[in-house]
Write a protein that holds these residues in place. Sequence first.
Motif, PDB file in Angstrom:
ATOM      1  N   GLU A  65       0.838  -1.207   0.000  1.00 54.86           N
ATOM      2  CA  GLU A  65       0.000   0.000   0.000  1.00 54.86           C
ATOM      3  C   GLU A  65       0.868   1.251   0.000  1.00 54.86           C
ATOM      4  N   GLU A  85      -3.523   5.666   3.959  1.00 55.53           N
ATOM      5  CA  GLU A  85      -3.320   5.075   2.631  1.00 55.53           C
ATOM      6  C   GLU A  85      -3.714   6.062   1.536  1.00 55.53           C
ATOM      7  N   ASP A  87      -3.001   4.857  -1.888  1.00 55.25           N
ATOM      8  CA  ASP A  87      -3.259   3.930  -2.986  1.00 55.25           C
ATOM      9  C   ASP A  87      -3.082   2.505  -2.471  1.00 55.25           C
ATOM     10  N   ALA A  88      -3.862   1.573  -3.021  1.00 52.98           N
ATOM     11  CA  ALA A  88      -3.828   0.184  -2.554  1.00 52.98           C
ATOM     12  C   ALA A  88      -2.506  -0.500  -2.852  1.00 52.98           C
ATOM     13  N   GLN A  89      -1.833  -0.145  -3.957  1.00 49.60           N
ATOM     14  CA  GLN A  89      -0.544  -0.728  -4.308  1.00 49.60           C
ATOM     15  C   GLN A  89       0.287   0.342  -4.999  1.00 49.60           C
TER      16      GLN A  89
END
Length: 167
Positions: A65, A85, A87-89
């Motif tokens: 993340e 967070e 962005d997730a990745q």
Amino acid sequence: VVIGYRDGGNSNAGTSIVGTVSGTSISFGSAAVFDTADSIRIAVSYDSNAQKIVIAYRDGGSNDEGMAVVGTVSGTSISFGTPVEFDAQSDHISAVYDATAQKVVIAYQDRADNYGKVVAGTVSGTSISFTSPSTFESANTEYVATAYDSSAGKVAIGYRDLGNSNY
């Protein structure tokens, strides 16, 4: 000055330290951990409006993340709010403060599609909130770097475009 780094002697925890420059030498305060997980691609910026440090990084201990955390410097020490967070990745992270917009701009590679993405963050106290990601390159993007042009009041993003002969 504030340095963010991956502490190999502490399970690769995201760590930061405050340095004080005097003449041609530098002395350091105590190191402070901002994330106990495997933290990589660490980028440090300074929000001069909020007078806070923002550290963006990839949380290798949590599915890669993209995270950011707000730091408060007091003397030679730094303390942190809760990581947020963006962005997730993510990977290839760079951060810079846009003094015109009074936002922290984080550009990065989105590992879900490898595209170049960017978010703008607003610091409030010891937290930060983000816009939705915008795409600046719809192809595989690496080695992202950001800079703020104070004359133009704009952020420039440099990167390697793998989708176009590595330009």
